[in-house]
Scaffold this motif. Structure first.
Motif, PDB file in Angstrom:
ATOM      1  N   ASN A  23       0.802  -1.226   0.000  1.00 38.89           N
ATOM      2  CA  ASN A  23       0.000   0.000   0.000  1.00 38.89           C
ATOM      3  C   ASN A  23       0.831   1.272   0.000  1.00 38.89           C
ATOM      4  O   ASN A  23       0.377   2.322   0.440  1.00 38.89           O
ATOM      5  CB  ASN A  23      -0.985   0.020   1.174  1.00 38.89           C
ATOM      6  CG  ASN A  23      -2.053  -1.034   1.014  1.00 38.89           C
ATOM      7  OD1 ASN A  23      -2.492  -1.313  -0.103  1.00 38.89           O
ATOM      8  ND2 ASN A  23      -2.463  -1.627   2.112  1.00 38.89           N
ATOM      9  N   GLN A  24       2.070   1.194  -0.473  1.00 36.11           N
ATOM     10  CA  GLN A  24       2.909   2.372  -0.621  1.00 36.11           C
ATOM     11  C   GLN A  24       3.349   2.493  -2.074  1.00 36.11           C
ATOM     12  O   GLN A  24       3.809   1.523  -2.673  1.00 36.11           O
ATOM     13  CB  GLN A  24       4.158   2.292   0.259  1.00 36.11           C
ATOM     14  CG  GLN A  24       3.921   2.623   1.699  1.00 36.11           C
ATOM     15  CD  GLN A  24       5.229   2.830   2.422  1.00 36.11           C
ATOM     16  OE1 GLN A  24       6.169   2.066   2.243  1.00 36.11           O
ATOM     17  NE2 GLN A  24       5.290   3.872   3.227  1.00 36.11           N
ATOM     18  N   ARG A  25       3.202   3.693  -2.613  1.00 44.59           N
ATOM     19  CA  ARG A  25       3.617   3.932  -3.991  1.00 44.59           C
ATOM     20  C   ARG A  25       5.131   4.092  -4.036  1.00 44.59           C
ATOM     21  O   ARG A  25       5.719   4.797  -3.237  1.00 44.59           O
ATOM     22  CB  ARG A  25       2.948   5.187  -4.540  1.00 44.59           C
ATOM     23  CG  ARG A  25       3.374   5.454  -5.980  1.00 44.59           C
ATOM     24  CD  ARG A  25       2.584   6.535  -6.594  1.00 44.59           C
ATOM     25  NE  ARG A  25       1.271   5.969  -6.909  1.00 44.59           N
ATOM     26  CZ  ARG A  25       0.265   6.684  -7.359  1.00 44.59           C
ATOM     27  NH1 ARG A  25       0.389   7.971  -7.516  1.00 44.59           N
ATOM     28  NH2 ARG A  25      -0.879   6.107  -7.635  1.00 44.59           N
ATOM     29  N   ARG A  26       5.738   3.411  -4.992  1.00 45.29           N
ATOM     30  CA  ARG A  26       7.188   3.459  -5.180  1.00 45.29           C
ATOM     31  C   ARG A  26       7.477   3.948  -6.593  1.00 45.29           C
ATOM     32  O   ARG A  26       6.673   3.787  -7.495  1.00 45.29           O
ATOM     33  CB  ARG A  26       7.808   2.078  -5.011  1.00 45.29           C
ATOM     34  CG  ARG A  26       7.403   1.339  -3.778  1.00 45.29           C
ATOM     35  CD  ARG A  26       8.204   1.767  -2.614  1.00 45.29           C
ATOM     36  NE  ARG A  26       7.807   0.955  -1.446  1.00 45.29           N
ATOM     37  CZ  ARG A  26       8.510   0.881  -0.364  1.00 45.29           C
ATOM     38  NH1 ARG A  26       9.626   1.539  -0.269  1.00 45.29           N
ATOM     39  NH2 ARG A  26       8.094   0.156   0.648  1.00 45.29           N
ATOM     40  N   GLU A  27       8.655   4.512  -6.772  1.00 49.16           N
ATOM     41  CA  GLU A  27       9.092   4.960  -8.094  1.00 49.16           C
ATOM     42  C   GLU A  27      10.532   4.528  -8.332  1.00 49.16           C
ATOM     43  O   GLU A  27      11.348   4.518  -7.418  1.00 49.16           O
ATOM     44  CB  GLU A  27       9.012   6.482  -8.219  1.00 49.16           C
ATOM     45  CG  GLU A  27       7.622   7.022  -8.293  1.00 49.16           C
ATOM     46  CD  GLU A  27       7.587   8.503  -8.627  1.00 49.16           C
ATOM     47  OE1 GLU A  27       8.659   9.137  -8.755  1.00 49.16           O
ATOM     48  OE2 GLU A  27       6.481   9.025  -8.765  1.00 49.16           O
ATOM     49  N   MET A  28      10.800   4.173  -9.581  1.00 51.65           N
ATOM     50  CA  MET A  28      12.144   3.819 -10.000  1.00 51.65           C
ATOM     51  C   MET A  28      12.454   4.633 -11.255  1.00 51.65           C
ATOM     52  O   MET A  28      11.690   4.596 -12.222  1.00 51.65           O
ATOM     53  CB  MET A  28      12.206   2.322 -10.329  1.00 51.65           C
ATOM     54  CG  MET A  28      13.544   1.850 -10.820  1.00 51.65           C
ATOM     55  SD  MET A  28      13.558   0.131 -11.433  1.00 51.65           S
ATOM     56  CE  MET A  28      12.547  -0.732 -10.293  1.00 51.65           C
ATOM     57  N   GLY A  29      13.540   5.363 -11.245  1.00 54.08           N
ATOM     58  CA  GLY A  29      13.928   6.157 -12.402  1.00 54.08           C
ATOM     59  C   GLY A  29      14.728   5.335 -13.387  1.00 54.08           C
ATOM     60  O   GLY A  29      15.582   4.534 -13.000  1.00 54.08           O
ATOM     61  N   PHE A  30      14.449   5.519 -14.671  1.00 57.60           N
ATOM     62  CA  PHE A  30      15.187   4.825 -15.722  1.00 57.60           C
ATOM     63  C   PHE A  30      16.164   5.736 -16.444  1.00 57.60           C
ATOM     64  O   PHE A  30      16.903   5.288 -17.301  1.00 57.60           O
ATOM     65  CB  PHE A  30      14.238   4.209 -16.745  1.00 57.60           C
ATOM     66  CG  PHE A  30      13.458   3.030 -16.215  1.00 57.60           C
ATOM     67  CD1 PHE A  30      13.973   2.206 -15.239  1.00 57.60           C
ATOM     68  CD2 PHE A  30      12.207   2.745 -16.712  1.00 57.60           C
ATOM     69  CE1 PHE A  30      13.261   1.117 -14.765  1.00 57.60           C
ATOM     70  CE2 PHE A  30      11.483   1.664 -16.256  1.00 57.60           C
ATOM     71  CZ  PHE A  30      12.013   0.851 -15.273  1.00 57.60           C
TER      72      PHE A  30
END
Length: 76
Positions: free
Chosen positions: A48-55
């Motif tokens: 229930n936590q939004r995560r982000e990964m940069g490309f």
């Protein structure tokens, strides 16, 4: 019906200039910052936590490469 993938084209990535989030589908998106820089970002949710990964920036990572990396990330 599921959400579509591959909504962005190489041409639209070049011409978009307004700051914001432009989704390609499947969690991959193009983030344009107020200073004009463009970066590929993969979003997902875990516990229930939004995560982000940069490309990386659009200047060095193409749409096809970002799509391939997003597919690999989805498999994980």
């Amino acid at each position: 019906m599921g959400r579509g993938i591959f909504k962005l084209s190489a041409r639209s990535v070049e011409t978009l200039t307004k700051p914001g989030w432009y989704g390609d589908g499947g969690g991959l998106g193009l983030r344009i910052f107020p200073n004009g820089s463009k970066r590929w970002v993969f979003r997902w949710e875990r516990n229930n936590q939004r995560r982000e990964m940069g490309f990386g920036p659009v200047a060095s990572v193409s749409l096809s490469t970002a799509s391939r990396k997003a597919e690999e990330a989805r498999e994980l």
